[in-house]
Each structure stands twice: as C-alpha cells, then as structure tokens.
Design an enzyme around this catalytic site. Structure first.
Site, PDB file in Angstrom:
ATOM      1  N   ASN A  66       0.859  -1.188   0.093  1.00 17.35           N
ATOM      2  CA  ASN A  66       0.011   0.004   0.011  1.00 17.35           C
ATOM      3  C   ASN A  66       0.577   1.098  -0.205  1.00 17.35           C
ATOM      4  O   ASN A  66       2.141   1.227   0.371  1.00 17.35           O
ATOM      5  CB  ASN A  66      -1.103   0.027   1.179  1.00 17.35           C
ATOM      6  CG  ASN A  66      -2.128  -0.931   1.078  1.00 17.35           C
ATOM      7  OD1 ASN A  66      -2.559  -1.324  -0.070  1.00 17.35           O
ATOM      8  ND2 ASN A  66      -2.699  -1.457   2.349  1.00 17.35           N
ATOM      9  N   CYS A  75      -4.661  -8.177  -4.038  1.00 18.72           N
ATOM     10  CA  CYS A  75      -5.265  -6.844  -4.604  1.00 18.72           C
ATOM     11  C   CYS A  75      -5.827  -7.512  -5.938  1.00 18.72           C
ATOM     12  O   CYS A  75      -5.069  -7.892  -6.833  1.00 18.72           O
ATOM     13  CB  CYS A  75      -4.160  -5.694  -4.698  1.00 18.72           C
ATOM     14  SG  CYS A  75      -4.935  -4.506  -5.871  1.00 18.72           S
ATOM     15  N   GLY A  76      -6.893  -7.340  -6.194  1.00 18.79           N
ATOM     16  CA  GLY A  76      -7.679  -7.885  -7.254  1.00 18.79           C
ATOM     17  C   GLY A  76      -7.612  -7.095  -8.616  1.00 18.79           C
ATOM     18  O   GLY A  76      -7.268  -7.595  -9.380  1.00 18.79           O
ATOM     19  N   ASN A 159      -7.373 -11.237   1.601  1.00 17.94           N
ATOM     20  CA  ASN A 159      -7.255 -10.178   2.332  1.00 17.94           C
ATOM     21  C   ASN A 159      -8.523  -9.900   3.045  1.00 17.94           C
ATOM     22  O   ASN A 159      -9.452 -10.456   2.598  1.00 17.94           O
ATOM     23  CB  ASN A 159      -6.694  -8.760   1.596  1.00 17.94           C
ATOM     24  CG  ASN A 159      -7.598  -8.594   0.461  1.00 17.94           C
ATOM     25  OD1 ASN A 159      -8.385  -9.161   0.132  1.00 17.94           O
ATOM     26  ND2 ASN A 159      -7.327  -7.344  -0.018  1.00 17.94           N
ATOM     27  N   ASN A 192     -10.567  -3.901   5.062  1.00 14.35           N
ATOM     28  CA  ASN A 192     -11.141  -3.334   4.141  1.00 14.35           C
ATOM     29  C   ASN A 192     -12.628  -3.169   4.281  1.00 14.35           C
ATOM     30  O   ASN A 192     -13.252  -4.084   4.486  1.00 14.35           O
ATOM     31  CB  ASN A 192     -10.973  -3.766   2.650  1.00 14.35           C
ATOM     32  CG  ASN A 192      -9.452  -3.970   2.554  1.00 14.35           C
ATOM     33  OD1 ASN A 192      -8.600  -3.082   2.205  1.00 14.35           O
ATOM     34  ND2 ASN A 192      -8.805  -5.183   2.405  1.00 14.35           N
ATOM     35  N   ARG A 211      -7.926  -0.819   3.392  1.00 14.27           N
ATOM     36  CA  ARG A 211      -7.033  -0.796   4.328  1.00 14.27           C
ATOM     37  C   ARG A 211      -5.424  -0.007   3.928  1.00 14.27           C
ATOM     38  O   ARG A 211      -5.018  -0.691   3.128  1.00 14.27           O
ATOM     39  CB  ARG A 211      -6.822  -2.278   4.814  1.00 14.27           C
ATOM     40  CG  ARG A 211      -5.679  -2.407   6.020  1.00 14.27           C
ATOM     41  CD  ARG A 211      -5.533  -3.993   6.436  1.00 14.27           C
ATOM     42  NE  ARG A 211      -5.217  -4.679   5.188  1.00 14.27           N
ATOM     43  CZ  ARG A 211      -4.961  -6.000   5.357  1.00 14.27           C
ATOM     44  NH1 ARG A 211      -4.775  -6.481   6.239  1.00 14.27           N
ATOM     45  NH2 ARG A 211      -4.518  -6.519   3.963  1.00 14.27           N
ATOM     46  N   CYS A 219     -12.159  -1.459  -6.078  1.00 15.94           N
ATOM     47  CA  CYS A 219     -11.311  -2.588  -5.344  1.00 15.94           C
ATOM     48  C   CYS A 219     -11.806  -3.984  -5.730  1.00 15.94           C
ATOM     49  O   CYS A 219     -12.882  -4.207  -5.599  1.00 15.94           O
ATOM     50  CB  CYS A 219     -11.417  -2.194  -3.786  1.00 15.94           C
ATOM     51  SG  CYS A 219     -10.801  -3.534  -2.809  1.00 15.94           S
ATOM     52  N   GLY A 220     -10.973  -4.621  -6.648  1.00 23.94           N
ATOM     53  CA  GLY A 220     -11.257  -5.672  -6.964  1.00 23.94           C
ATOM     54  C   GLY A 220     -11.537  -6.662  -5.793  1.00 23.94           C
ATOM     55  O   GLY A 220     -12.497  -7.313  -6.051  1.00 23.94           O
TER      56      GLY A 220
END
Length: 278
Positions: A66, A75-76, A159, A192, A211, A219-220
């Site tokens: 991040n 992370c999608g 996540n 998240n 997050r 956000c995937g």
C-alpha cells in the site's frame, strides 16, 4: 538508485508496477511511501512487485504494498494489471498464468478483448481466517461503530473485508465510518470496509475504504467480497455474473457458492512508463 516502473490502472485503482525479475529491487517502507506520494513521487494506491516464483510449478510471485508502505496479501485490480504487465513486457507468452501471493495461488487469464479474468480462489469465512474476533462464523455479525450497531459480513479474499448493505452508496458514511471499521479492535490485522447498494439480483453499486489506502475508485477483492456477501445474505444470485458498479467503472464477478473460486473480470490499462531516482 534509478528505478524503472510502469504506471497502470484498473478502473482508476492505480499502481506502480516494478519488474523484480530483470532488476533487483529492495525497498524500505519509507521509500515506498515516498514513491507513493502524488506530489513528490510517482503516486499510486498500491505498488506491485513482480518476482520469480518460489515454486517451479508457478510462473511468478506477486507482492503488493500500500502507499503507506505496508505489505498486504492480495489486490484484485492489481492482479489484472500484473497479468497485463508480464505479458506486455515479454516476461511470458502465456495468456493464462499461475501467480503466487501471500495467501495462495491465483490464475489470471488474458482475453483478446483486453479484459482480464482472474480466478481469485475460494473465499474464507472462519473468523480466524479473516482475522476477526468472534466466537463462530455467521453470515451477519454485529459491529459497534461510533455508537451504532452495523450488520457486516466478513470475508477473506486473501485479504480481510467487512461488507455492509446500505440504501445509497452516494450518501453512505464511507469517509466517516471507513477508518473506524478499518481500525476496529475486532480486526487484529485491520480490514477493508465495503459499502454495498443492491440494485437487482445481478447488479450492485460499491464503495470501498481500503486498508492502508483510504477510499479508492475501485477495489477488485472488495468487489469479490461484496458479491460473496450478497450471495450469502440471499440478496444476489449464485453462479451468475454480477455487475459491480464502482466509481471507476464496472467489474463482473461470479461465484457458484461454498467451495468454489470467485471469478473476476475487468480491464487493465497501462498509463505510462517511467524512471525515478531514489
């Protein structure tokens, strides 16, 4: 040290992608924060690092940081950009690849129309897998935030996510409640926070307070978690593509139910290439 990078975005969720196969990259959290600064650095929601796999049966390893410098598990939107990057930069000629993450292997697949579909693996719900402090798994958990009781569905897509249903995402208290949910004591690794509006049994609108990054345009993994949460709550149809409208654009998510992987389809776009001195 000069560092080559590629700026990419998936529905406005933006990334700096670094090739750790052809160049040696060792970055400190402070250096990542500097690179992530939108005024004095590259500027991004996340930094994606491409590395050789640890298991010879896989193609690459995928690490995500991040903009606050912290490393995260998944992370999608980044996964789609990762797949586009390694193909476009000649690191592989395969359109379907196996990619190691901190929480298991994902399988992105590039289509001829420019979209990327990713097998994100099966979701997890046990509190210990989120992690979330609760006696047992439940579809809806009560969470006290700012003196209010929220009904959240907790999902791990590699996540942690906490998803709540709202009447209108445009007026939902994303910026007010997002950081309070993210840092809630019942989420030891933070979380998240997703705010989902049900449009129909095959369509939702979604905002996510991520997050370590704050609210992003898309956000995937948050979209995957929201659809899974909607299906578990009986609000969305299983084994049917669900359209997720984010502020950055649309994703298509499909989940057949317990034990099955979540499939995510969406764009991955290269914005520019660059070089920066650290």
């Amino acid at each position: 040290m000069k560092l080559k990078f590629t700026k990419m975005q998936g529905l406005g969720n933006d990334f700096a992608v670094l090739d750790g196969v052809r160049q040696t990259i060792r970055l400190t959290p402070e250096q990542i924060r500097k690179l992530g600064d939108r005024r004095f650095g590259i500027g991004f929601d996340q930094l994606l690092l491409v590395e050789p796999p640890q298991d010879a049966g896989n193609d690459f390893s995928y690490r995500i940081f991040n903009c606050d410098g912290g490393e995260v598990e998944q992370c999608g939107n980044g996964a789609r950009c990762f797949a586009r990057f390694v193909f476009d930069h000649g690191l592989t000629d395969r359109r379907e690849i196996r990619v190691e993450t901190a929480r298991g292997v994902i399988v992105p697949r590039l289509a001829d129309d420019g979209l990327v579909t990713v097998d994100m693996g099966p979701p997890r719900f046990r509190p210990a897998d989120i992690p979330f402090v609760a006696a047992e798994d439940a579809v809806i958990h009560e969470l006290e935030v700012a003196g209010q009781i929220l009904g959240v569905t907790v999902v791990s897509m590699g996540n942690p996510h906490a998803v709540q249903v709202v009447d209108d995402v445009d007026t939902a208290p994303v910026t007010a409640f997002g950081p309070l949910i993210e840092n809630h004591l019942r989420f030891p690794a933070r979380v998240n926070a997703g705010f989902m509006q049900i449009e129909s049994r095959t369509a939702i609108c979604l905002r996510v307070f991520e997050r370590g990054s704050g609210e992003t345009l898309a956000c995937g993994t948050g979209a995957c978690a929201a659809v899974v949460a909607g299906i578990r709550r009986g609000l969305l149809d299983a084994d049917t593509p669900v359209t997720v409208q984010t502020r950055g654009g649309e994703l298509r998510i499909r989940w057949a139910g317990d034990g099955h992987p979540v499939w995510m389809t969406g764009p991955a776009v290269t914005v520019f290439e660059g070089e920066i001195t650290l």
